[in-house]
Scaffold this motif. Structure first.
Motif, mmCIF file in Angstrom:
data_model
loop_
_atom_site.group_PDB
_atom_site.id
_atom_site.type_symbol
_atom_site.label_atom_id
_atom_site.label_comp_id
_atom_site.label_asym_id
_atom_site.label_seq_id
_atom_site.Cartn_x
_atom_site.Cartn_y
_atom_site.Cartn_z
ATOM 1 N N GLU A 42 2.816 1.401 -3.361
ATOM 2 C CA GLU A 42 1.641 1.801 -4.410
ATOM 3 C C GLU A 42 1.442 3.509 -4.324
ATOM 4 O O GLU A 42 0.832 4.081 -5.349
ATOM 5 C CB GLU A 42 0.667 0.831 -4.649
ATOM 6 N N ALA A 43 1.331 3.625 -3.137
ATOM 7 C CA ALA A 43 1.064 5.270 -2.883
ATOM 8 C C ALA A 43 2.161 6.357 -3.118
ATOM 9 O O ALA A 43 1.888 7.346 -3.161
ATOM 10 C CB ALA A 43 0.510 5.468 -1.500
ATOM 11 N N ARG B 56 0.931 -1.037 0.091
ATOM 12 C CA ARG B 56 -0.041 0.012 0.200
ATOM 13 C C ARG B 56 0.992 1.314 0.036
ATOM 14 O O ARG B 56 0.482 2.392 -0.777
ATOM 15 C CB ARG B 56 -0.884 0.019 1.140
ATOM 16 N N LEU B 57 1.782 1.325 0.636
ATOM 17 C CA LEU B 57 2.685 2.440 0.910
ATOM 18 C C LEU B 57 3.607 2.595 -0.359
ATOM 19 O O LEU B 57 3.791 3.992 -0.885
ATOM 20 C CB LEU B 57 3.907 2.165 2.189
ATOM 21 N N ASN C 121 5.500 5.962 -1.640
ATOM 22 C CA ASN C 121 6.670 6.115 -0.670
ATOM 23 C C ASN C 121 7.728 5.493 -1.067
ATOM 24 O O ASN C 121 7.801 4.218 -1.457
ATOM 25 C CB ASN C 121 5.858 5.402 0.853
#
Length: 93
Positions: free
Chosen positions: A23-24, A20-21, A26
């Motif tokens: 793909e966001a 998630r991080l 980060n």
């Protein structure tokens, strides 16, 4: 037992948090590793490692455009659990 199984889910949840991080957007490797460790700790797992590496598993600079692999090893009581997840660009055959 059922309680151990629920705790063991911490590995997949930690890997999903890393995904998630990343793909966001980060790109802070220590922050991603801390986030994985936090999830594992919340599940009361004793961490051997929670790390982000380039696809060839070498240490050094990580090129997120080439994709990464997140690796975890942790203990759930007497059982050592390991898991990994490739994130990002797929390797061509």
């Amino acid at each position: 037992d059922g309680a151990q199984r629920k705790r063991a889910l911490g590995l997949s949840r930690a890997l999903h948090e890393a995904e998630r991080l990343i793909e966001a957007g980060n790109r802070d490797v220590p922050a991603i590793e801390r986030a994985m460790a936090q999830v594992l700790t919340q599940h009361r797992l004793r961490i051997d490692y929670a790390t982000v590496r380039c696809r060839d598993l070498q240490t050094g600079p990580i090129d997120f455009q080439q994709g990464v692999v997140c690796l975890i090893a942790a203990w759930c009581d007497p059982v050592r659990l390991i898991d990994n997840k490739e994130i990002g660009a797929r390797r061509r055959a």
